[in-house]
Design an enzyme around this catalytic site. Structure first.
Site, short mmCIF file in Angstrom:
data_model
loop_
_atom_site.label_atom_id
_atom_site.label_comp_id
_atom_site.label_asym_id
_atom_site.label_seq_id
_atom_site.Cartn_x
_atom_site.Cartn_y
_atom_site.Cartn_z
N CYS A 1 1.94 -7.15 -0.52
CA CYS A 1 2.67 -6.13 0.22
C CYS A 1 2.41 -4.77 -0.42
CB CYS A 1 4.16 -6.44 0.22
SG CYS A 1 5.19 -5.12 0.88
N ASP B 1 3.84 -12.33 2.23
CA ASP B 1 2.78 -11.44 2.72
C ASP B 1 1.70 -11.32 1.65
OD1 ASP B 1 1.35 -9.57 4.18
OD2 ASP B 1 2.58 -7.89 3.51
N TYR C 1 4.50 -1.36 16.83
CA TYR C 1 3.72 -1.77 15.67
C TYR C 1 3.93 -3.26 15.42
CZ TYR C 1 1.91 -2.01 10.91
OH TYR C 1 1.19 -2.35 9.81
N ASN D 1 4.51 5.11 6.59
CA ASN D 1 5.16 3.80 6.62
C ASN D 1 6.57 3.95 6.07
OD1 ASN D 1 5.92 1.13 6.50
ND2 ASN D 1 4.44 0.56 4.91
N ARG E 1 -6.43 1.95 5.99
CA ARG E 1 -5.30 2.02 5.09
C ARG E 1 -5.83 2.02 3.66
NH1 ARG E 1 -0.49 -2.52 4.22
NH2 ARG E 1 -0.73 -2.52 1.97
N GLU F 1 -7.31 -2.48 5.34
CA GLU F 1 -6.93 -1.90 4.05
C GLU F 1 -7.98 -2.16 2.97
OE1 GLU F 1 -3.75 -5.01 2.24
OE2 GLU F 1 -3.39 -4.31 4.29
N HIS G 1 -5.38 -1.48 11.62
CA HIS G 1 -5.78 -0.86 10.36
C HIS G 1 -6.31 -1.92 9.40
CE1 HIS G 1 -1.95 -2.08 8.41
NE2 HIS G 1 -1.32 -1.58 9.47
N ASP H 1 -4.66 -6.57 7.77
CA ASP H 1 -4.84 -6.80 6.33
C ASP H 1 -6.21 -6.28 5.87
OD1 ASP H 1 -2.31 -7.84 6.14
OD2 ASP H 1 -2.94 -9.93 6.17
N ASP I 1 -1.53 -4.89 12.27
CA ASP I 1 -1.96 -4.95 10.87
C ASP I 1 -2.99 -6.06 10.72
OD1 ASP I 1 -2.15 -5.30 8.13
OD2 ASP I 1 -0.01 -5.61 7.80
N GLU J 1 -0.84 4.38 2.02
CA GLU J 1 0.30 3.54 1.71
C GLU J 1 1.03 3.99 0.46
OE1 GLU J 1 2.66 1.95 2.61
OE2 GLU J 1 2.12 -0.16 2.87
#
Length: 299
Positions: free
Chosen positions: A126, A62, A48, A213, A161, A118, A116, A91, A89, A191
């Site tokens: 985050c 982040d 990952y 996660n 996500r 989101e 993914h 975002d 990731d 999440e």
């Protein structure tokens, strides 16, 4: 030697087959290419690549400050160094739906096995911090539809996500997840689930794979792989764990160096030179050089 021998398409197909088998796919987070090779060496099923880690590696929080170019470039460096499939990731997709489409094709070209997208509002936060905001369902659906429509390799895994759980509750998160699956998402990353019961509820509501996660110091308990397997989870990530372990040990080493003036007492905590050379296949490079230059020129 050099890069992986397994092609990106082969890695994507392998990931799809693992998910179809019902096996729990374990994906520790790689913070650089060498750590990805170590993950492979230790017998895990995938790698990952965390957006939070990429940000932290640049000394940034982040909060959506990294660019597609930075993320894809780092993803390519990591993915090409391992025979394992790597998920990255992305975002919120780096912009509007057309930007999301470009993101997908850029990540395909970088050799990733999946990503993914989101449903947070930009600038994102985050997933385990308070104060998050999510976009409306229509905007979230458009992001996933754009991702699916842009995909050229059908085996490239597009995961949605959702951060709705922390904002509107579990029932709303399940509704959002169902809508994202209807939009074409291959898997769901719910999440900040609070307990195993929430994972089980998500599993009961969806027919696609779900991801857990297991980030430290967050909203979720740190469940074992067996607990997650029993709850019906299909993928599990430890996104920042290796970076935290490495930075924790680095901090302790620097403290010792500052106080003692040497690191003789820390040798047992270090990766031995021989282990490093083995991991990077130093001997293979030496053989290659010898083979290439072991010739004579006829006169």
């Amino acid at each position: 030697m050099l890069y992986a021998q397994t092609t990106a398409q082969q890695k994507r197909r392998a990931l799809r087959e693992k998910l179809a088998s019902g096996e729990l796919v374990r994906m520790p987070g790689a913070f650089n290419p060498l750590s990805a090779r170590l993950i492979e060496r230790k017998g895990f099923e995938g790698v990952y690549i965390s957006g939070a880690v990429i940000s932290a590696d640049l000394g940034l929080p982040d909060i959506g400050l990294t660019t597609l170019t930075e993320v894809a470039g780092r993803g390519q460096q990591i993915a090409r160094m391992t025979e394992l499939p790597a998920i990255i990731d992305a975002d919120t997709g780096f912009g509007e739906p057309m930007n999301v489409a470009r993101t997908i094709q850029t990540l395909e070209d970088a050799g990733l096995a999946g990503t993914h997208i989101e449903d947070q509002v930009n600038p994102k936060r985050c997933g385990h911090l308070d104060g998050k905001s999510v976009v409306d369902a229509d905007t979230a659906i458009k992001r996933i539809r754009a991702a699916v429509d842009a995909r050229r390799d059908p085996d490239f895994l597009i995961m949605a996500r959702t951060d709705v759980r922390a904002v509107e509750g579990l029932d709303a998160a399940i509704d959002r997840a169902k809508a994202l699956v209807d939009a074409g998402a291959d898997a769901i990353f719910p999440e900040a689930m609070r307990d195993l019961g929430e994972f089980e509820a998500m599993r009961s509501a969806l027919e696609v794979p779900i991801l857990a996660n297991m980030t430290e110091f967050g909203k979720s308990e740190l469940f074992s792989t067996q607990q997650l397997r029993d709850a019906g989870v299909n993928l599990v990530i430890w996104p920042v764990s290796l970076l935290r372990l490495a930075m924790g040990e680095a901090g302790r080493g620097l403290d010792a160096l500052a106080s003692d003036g040497h690191l003789r007492d820390q040798l047992g905590q270090m990766q031995h030179r021989a282990d490093l050379y083995d991991l990077i296949d130093y001997e293979g490079y030496t053989r290659f050089d010898a083979d290439v230059f072991d010739f004579t020129v006829e006169r």
